[in-house]
Design a protein around this motif. Structure first.
Motif, PDB file in Angstrom:
ATOM      1  N   ASP A  44      32.160  44.175  38.231  1.00 43.32           N
ATOM      2  CA  ASP A  44      32.776  42.972  38.338  1.00 43.32           C
ATOM      3  C   ASP A  44      33.713  43.087  39.603  1.00 43.32           C
ATOM      4  O   ASP A  44      35.014  43.634  39.476  1.00 43.32           O
ATOM      5  N   SER A  46      35.878  41.391  42.415  1.00 47.24           N
ATOM      6  CA  SER A  46      36.782  40.130  42.869  1.00 47.24           C
ATOM      7  C   SER A  46      36.310  39.299  43.345  1.00 47.24           C
ATOM      8  O   SER A  46      36.391  38.156  43.112  1.00 47.24           O
ATOM      9  N   LYS A  49      34.795  35.958  41.887  1.00 48.77           N
ATOM     10  CA  LYS A  49      35.467  34.768  41.744  1.00 48.77           C
ATOM     11  C   LYS A  49      35.531  33.763  42.687  1.00 48.77           C
ATOM     12  O   LYS A  49      35.960  32.651  42.406  1.00 48.77           O
ATOM     13  N   GLU A  52      34.734  29.991  42.381  1.00 46.29           N
ATOM     14  CA  GLU A  52      35.489  29.170  41.985  1.00 46.29           C
ATOM     15  C   GLU A  52      36.487  28.213  42.718  1.00 46.29           C
ATOM     16  O   GLU A  52      36.997  27.328  42.520  1.00 46.29           O
TER      17      GLU A  52
END
Length: 171
Positions: A44, A46, A49, A52
């Protein structure tokens, strides 16, 4: 862009993926579409993201955990080969102006696929597509094919003092 070039960011220093992300942001702000394929990575980070917040940007991972401290499994090889095939199609279609093949050099280094396979798909790319390849240990034949090669050289790194990867900086 009428002609898309092949860029390679390699070397032991920090900043290869970060540089590719910076170029991606610049391209998007100039109205271009970017596909960012991450080989080996399945964690995961950063930047996942970003879709979005940023239009015309797609990012996809072709890995599980970062196995670089162990041997790659059959599943790691399968995911990498599937990712390479997906990138082949994306490069040929030409719907994206920029295609980043993040950690591709490491995937070759760990023999998830060969540099010859990579060169084959690069030669098939739509002529206007700019390609950014990142990762340590770029093989000579990929360097030879590239139009631009930057080597990141580590001079000093706080990781050597025990600082773990920090969210938003290294991950």
């Amino acid at each position: 862009m009428e002609k898309g070039y092949i860029q390679v960011y390699t070397g032991n220093g920090k900043g290869k993926t970060t540089a590719a992300l910076g170029l991606a942001i610049r391209a998007i702000c100039a109205g271009k579409k970017v596909f960012f394929g991450q080989f080996i990575k399945g964690m995961d980070y950063s930047e996942l993201k970003s879709v979005e917040y940023i239009p015309n940007f797609k990012i996809e991972q072709f890995g599980r955990d970062c196995f670089i401290y162990n041997e790659p499994t059959e599943e790691d090889i399968k995911l990498a080969k599937e990712g390479l095939e997906k990138c082949r199609k994306i490069l040929k279609e030409g719907k994206y102006d920029i295609v980043v093949l993040d950690e591709l050099n490491i995937a070759v280094y760990f023999k998830l696929f060969t540099s010859e396979e990579v060169i084959e798909i690069l030669k098939e790319k739509a002529s206007h597509v700019e390609v950014i390849i990142t990762g340590r240990y770029a093989e000579d034949n990929i360097v030879e094919l590239a139009d631009l090669v930057t080597e990141m050289k580590e001079i000093k790194h706080y990781y050597n003092e025990g600082v773990e990867a920090r969210k938003g900086i290294e991950s």
